[in-house]
Scaffold this motif. Structure first.
Motif, PDB file in Angstrom:
ATOM      1  N   LEU A  53       0.833  -1.198   0.000  1.00  6.69           N
ATOM      2  CA  LEU A  53       0.000   0.000   0.000  1.00  6.69           C
ATOM      3  C   LEU A  53       0.867   1.247   0.000  1.00  6.69           C
ATOM      4  N   PRO A  73      -0.610  -4.934  -4.598  1.00 12.59           N
ATOM      5  CA  PRO A  73      -1.035  -5.602  -3.361  1.00 12.59           C
ATOM      6  C   PRO A  73      -1.872  -6.862  -3.624  1.00 12.59           C
ATOM      7  N   ALA A  74      -2.728  -6.773  -4.628  1.00 19.14           N
ATOM      8  CA  ALA A  74      -3.625  -7.895  -4.892  1.00 19.14           C
ATOM      9  C   ALA A  74      -2.858  -9.137  -5.347  1.00 19.14           C
ATOM     10  N   TYR A  88     -16.961  -3.750   3.833  1.00 17.70           N
ATOM     11  CA  TYR A  88     -17.783  -3.014   2.876  1.00 17.70           C
ATOM     12  C   TYR A  88     -19.181  -2.894   3.462  1.00 17.70           C
ATOM     13  N   TYR A  99     -15.641 -11.358  -1.338  1.00 15.90           N
ATOM     14  CA  TYR A  99     -15.378 -10.371  -2.394  1.00 15.90           C
ATOM     15  C   TYR A  99     -14.031 -10.573  -3.086  1.00 15.90           C
ATOM     16  N   GLY A 100     -13.006 -10.847  -2.287  1.00 11.75           N
ATOM     17  CA  GLY A 100     -11.674 -11.057  -2.859  1.00 11.75           C
ATOM     18  C   GLY A 100     -11.637 -12.258  -3.798  1.00 11.75           C
ATOM     19  N   ASN A 103     -13.367 -11.399  -7.108  1.00 12.21           N
ATOM     20  CA  ASN A 103     -12.498 -10.631  -7.996  1.00 12.21           C
ATOM     21  C   ASN A 103     -11.427 -11.499  -8.644  1.00 12.21           C
ATOM     22  N   ARG A 104     -11.178 -12.655  -8.053  1.00 10.71           N
ATOM     23  CA  ARG A 104     -10.178 -13.554  -8.645  1.00 10.71           C
ATOM     24  C   ARG A 104     -10.831 -14.584  -9.539  1.00 10.71           C
ATOM     25  N   ARG A 151      -8.940 -16.537   1.699  1.00 16.32           N
ATOM     26  CA  ARG A 151      -8.136 -16.544   0.479  1.00 16.32           C
ATOM     27  C   ARG A 151      -6.930 -17.465   0.568  1.00 16.32           C
TER      28      ARG A 151
ATOM     29  N   ARG B 181      -8.218  -2.771  -2.598  1.00 17.17           N
ATOM     30  CA  ARG B 181      -7.013  -3.020  -3.409  1.00 17.17           C
ATOM     31  C   ARG B 181      -6.454  -4.392  -3.119  1.00 17.17           C
ATOM     32  N   ASP B 183      -8.105  -6.845  -1.937  1.00 18.09           N
ATOM     33  CA  ASP B 183      -9.082  -7.812  -2.428  1.00 18.09           C
ATOM     34  C   ASP B 183      -9.075  -7.921  -3.949  1.00 18.09           C
ATOM     35  N   GLY B 184      -8.207  -7.172  -4.575  1.00 16.80           N
ATOM     36  CA  GLY B 184      -8.052  -7.325  -6.022  1.00 16.80           C
ATOM     37  C   GLY B 184      -9.045  -6.531  -6.854  1.00 16.80           C
ATOM     38  N   ALA B 185      -9.633  -5.496  -6.259  1.00 16.57           N
ATOM     39  CA  ALA B 185     -10.561  -4.673  -7.031  1.00 16.57           C
ATOM     40  C   ALA B 185      -9.786  -3.541  -7.710  1.00 16.57           C
TER      41      ALA B 185
END
Lengths: 345, 286
Positions: A53, A73-74, A88, A99-100, A103-104, A151, B181, B183-185
Motif C-alpha cells: 500500500l 497488493p492484490a 464493505y 469479495y476477494g 475478484n479472482r 483466500r 485493493r 481484495d483485487g478490485a
C-alpha cells in the motif's frame, strides 16, 4: 506459506521525512512477528510497505522467493486485517468475505463453500446474511479475519486490529487470533502499540522507535535483555527502573549501593525490572516508599532510592507500608546501558 | 403516564401561522384545479373562484391529446414525454459526470487535481445564461438543434454534483480503498462495486435536485427546440396561453390542467425519494 525477507528497506516521504530507516530482517515461514513501538515509530509504514500500500523508497522486499517491490497488493498473495475492519458496509457478511475471491474469478459454488468454511471456523455462520452495521465490534473483527483467511494467503498482515475493541473483548480476540494463526500456520506480521499484545502473541517481537529497529527477539529476550533503554522502558508495565550508576573498581554502584560488576570505570544506566527487586529486611537497598498502588494480584510500591525514582513489584501476600523498607536485587537481573547511546553493554 | 395538556393561546397562534403557511402553498394549486374544471368562457368571465365545474374530463382530453401549431406534434402526451427525457437525461447525466469527475479528483494522483477541482467549482459562477450564445453556437454547429442530445448534453457538466460527490468520497475511509485493493478490485471494480453502492443515498438526493432542475428548464429548451414535436411541458404551456388572438379565448382549462400535470412528476419524485434525500444530505452509512 512464505518467508518474508527485507533487505535495507527504507521509506522516505516526498517531503523528505524518513519514516523507516534502512531495515533488514527475515520472518520465517509460519512465524508470528509483532511490530511494536510508540505511534509514529514507522511500524505501520513498515507493514504497509510489506502490503504494497506504500511504495518502498529503496531496498528489496521478498515474499516467498519473489521480489515484490513492484507487485500490486492484490498479487502479493497477502491478506490484511485493518484497525477499523474496513468492511464493505453495503455488502452482507458472506459477500464481504467472498469479495476477494469473486475478484479472482473463482466459481460461485467454490466461493460459497470457502465462505462457509471460514464462517464455521469463526462462528459466523448465523450472521452470513447480515450487514456489518448489524454486528458487534467483535463480530466485525471476525468478519475481517474471515475475509483474510478465506483466500488462503501466504502472509497475514494485521494493522492494530484490536485497538477498537473494549478491554475484555480484546483479551478474548487476542487469544482467538493467536490460536487461529497457530492452526493455519500462516506467516503473520502484526502491528500494535500495545506491549501486552506484543508479548503475548509474538514468536518474535520487533521493537521500533523513530524509524529504527531497536531490537528483534523473542518476547522473553526483549523483556529480560532489552537492547536499549528505549526497549527497557517501552516493554513492560510498569517499565524497567532505569537508575544512574557508576562503575569503579569493577563494581557498579547506584548511590551507596553495590549492585553489579563491570570492568570499565564509567558512568552507566542501570536497569532493573520492578519484580526483580524483592523486599528483604536484610537486603542492601534502602528504599523510601511514598505510594502504594493496589492491583489485587500484586502491588506496586513507588518510592525513591537515594533521590532516584524506583518502582517495586510485590506479591499480594507481602505486607507493605509506606516509609523506608529494605530490599534486595535478584541475581543476574541487572541490565547495564551506556549513558550516551542508551545501548546495552 | 397521562399528562393533561393545558390550553395555551400560544398553541393557537402557532397553529394559525402553520395553517396560513399551508394555505399559501395549497391555494394556487386549488385555483389551478378549479380553473381546469370549468369552461374557458366561465373563467374568462368570472376569473378564478371557488365553484368547481364539470369540465375536468374534457379539459383533460384536450390537455393530453390536443395539439396546436402546424405539425400537430405538440400534444400534452408528447410534451410530457419530452420533459421526462429532459428530466431523467439531465439528472442521470449530471450524476454520472459528477461522480466520475469526483472519482478522478479524489482517488487518482493527478497533477493539478486540486486546481482542476477549483476550476470546475468556479463554473458555478458561470450559469447557462452567461454562456448561452457560445453554447447555442456549438450545439448548432454540431447539428444537435432539435435533438434530445442537444437538449441534454450541454447541460450535464455539473459543478454542484461534482462538489457534493467529492465531499462524499473524501469522507469514505481510506482503509476501505486499501481493503479493496488487497481484495483485487481495480479502479473500475472499486467504482462499480463499492463506491456507487455506498453513494446511493447521495445519488438519490442528487437525483431529486437535478431532476427538478432539469424538468424546470425553460430558457435552454426554448433556444434549442423549434420543432414542435420537441417541446417540453414547461415551454409548451406558455405557448398555449399565448394564442390569445382574434376571437380565440386562451384555453385556461387546458393550460391549467397541464400545469398541474407538469407539477406531478417532480412531486412524485420528491415523495418517492424523500427518505433517501434526507439520508443522503444528513447521514452517511459508511
Amino acid at each position: 506459506m512464505a518467508q518474508v525477507t527485507l533487505n535495507n528497506v527504507r521509506k522516505v516521504y516526498p517531503n523528505g521525512f524518513e519514516a523507516v530507516k534502512p531495515a533488514s530482517f527475515a520472518i520465517n515461514d509460519g512465524e508470528f512477528v509483532v511490530l511494536v513501538g510508540p505511534s509514529g515509530c514507522g511500524k505501520s509504514t513498515m507493514l504497509r510497505m510489506i502490503a504494497g500500500l506504500e511504495d518502498i523508497s529503496s531496498g528489496e522486499l521478498n515474499i516467498g522467493d519473489r521480489v515484490v517491490n513492484d507487485v500490486d497488493p492484490a498479487d502479493r498473495d497477502i491478506a490484511m486485517v485493518f484497525q477499523n475492519y474496513a468492511l464493505y458496509p453495503h455488502m452482507t457478511v458472506a459477500k464481504n468475505i467472498g469479495y476477494g475471491l469473486k475478484n479472482r474469478k473463482i466459481p460461485a459454488d467454490q466461493i460459497a463453500a470457502k465462505v462457509q468454511e471460514a464462517a464455521t471456523m469463526l462462528n459466523l455462520t448465523e450472521y452470513l446474511d447480515r450487514k456489518p452495521s448489524q454486528l458487534s465490534g467483535g463480530q466485525r473483527q471476525r468478519v475481517a479475519m474471515g475475509r483474510a483467511i478465506v483466500r488462503d494467503p501466504s502472509l497475514f498482515l494485521f494493522d492494530e486490529p484490536l485497538s477498537n475493541l473494549d478491554a475484555k473483548l480484546r483479551n478474548q480476540m487476542r487469544i482467538e487470533i493467536k490460536a487461529l494463526q497457530r492452526r493455519l500456520g500462516v506467516t503473520s506480521v502484526y502491528v500494535t502499540h500495545d506491549q501486552v499484545e506484543a508479548m503475548t502473541m509474538a514468536d518474535r517481537i520487533i521493537v521500533m522507535n523513530g524509524g529504527v529497529i531497536e531490537q528483534i527477539g523473542t518476547p522473553s529476550e526483549v523483556y529480560h535483555s532489552p537492547a536499549s533503554t528505549f526497549v527497557a522502558s517501552f516493554m513492560g508495565a510498569p517499565p524497567m527502573n532505569l537508575l544512574n550508576g557508576h562503575a569503579a573498581g569493577g563494581r557498579v554502584r547506584v548511590g551507596d549501593h553495590d549492585l553489579h560488576h563491570h570492568d570499565q570505570d564509567r558512568p552507566l544506566t542501570v536497569g532493573i525490572r520492578p519484580e526483580d527487586i524483592v523486599p528483604d529486611t536484610t537486603g542492601p537497598l534502602q528504599i523510601n516508599v511514598s505510594l502504594i498502588e493496589e492491583l489485587g494480584a500484586h502491588r506496586l510500591l513507588h518510592g525513591t532510592l537515594q533521590d532516584q525514582a524506583i518502582t517495586i513489584h510485590v506479591g499480594k501476600d507481602h505486607p507493605v507500608t509506606t516509609g523506608p523498607i529494605y530490599a534486595a536485587v535478584k541475581p543476574n537481573a541487572v541490565s547495564l546501558f551506556d549513558v550516551e547511546s542508551g545501548m546495552r553493554l | 403516564m397521562t399528562v393533561s395538556k393545558r390550553f395555551r393561546w400560544s398553541a393557537v397562534l402557532d397553529h394559525s401561522i402553520l395553517i396560513m403557511g399551508a394555505l399559501l402553498m395549497i391555494l394556487p394549486v386549488v385555483m389551478l384545479l378549479q380553473m381546469a374544471s370549468t369552461t374557458d368562457v366561465h373563467t374568462m368571465k368570472n376569473g378564478p373562484g371557488l365553484v368547481f365545474g364539470d369540465q375536468l374530463p374534457l379539459n383533460f382530453q384536450k390537455a393530453m391529446f390536443k395539439a396546436d401549431g402546424f405539425t400537430g406534434a405538440n400534444t400534452g402526451v408528447r410534451m410530457l414525454y419530452n420533459s421526462m427525457i429532459l428530466g431523467f437525461g439531465f439528472a442521470i447525466g449530471k450524476i454520472v459526470v459528477g461522480m466520475m469527475a469526483a472519482y478522478a479528483i479524489v482517488y487518482f494522483r493527478l497533477r493539478f487535481a486540486t486546481l482542476a477541482f477549483w476550476v470546475i467549482f468556479t463554473t458555478l459562477l458561470l450559469p447557462l445564461e452567461v454562456r448561452i450564445l457560445p453554447s447555442y453556437e456549438i450545439v448548432q454547429k454540431l447539428g444537435m438543434l432539435n435533438t434530445y442530445q442537444g437538449l441534454i448534453i450541454p447541460l450535464i457538466a455539473s459543478a454542484t454534483a461534482t462538489f457534493f460527490f467529492r465531499q462524499f468520497f473524501r469522507a469514505i475511509p481510506e482503509e476501505l480503498v486499501e481493503a479493496a485493493r488487497i481484495d483485487g478490485a481495480g479502479p473500475i471494480k472499486f467504482f462499480v462495486d463499492i463506491l456507487v453502492p455506498l453513494s446511493r443515498t447521495m445519488i438519490a438526493a442528487m437525483f431529486i435536485i437535478m431532476f427538478i432542475y432539469g424538468w424546470n428548464q425553460y430558457l435552454w429548451p426554448t433556444m434549442i427546440t423549434t420543432d414542435e414535436g420537441m417541446y417540453t411541458l414547461v415551454r409548451g404551456i406558455k405557448q398555449i396561453t399565448q394564442v390569445n388572438e382574434g376571437t380565440n379565448l386562451p384555453e385556461y382549462g387546458r393550460s391549467n390542467l397541464l400545469s398541474i400535470i407538469a407539477i406531478l412528476p417532480p412531486v412524485l419524485i420528491v415523495i418517492f425519494f424523500q427518505r433517501w434525500f434526507v439520508k443522503g444530505l444528513t447521514e452517511s452509512d459508511k
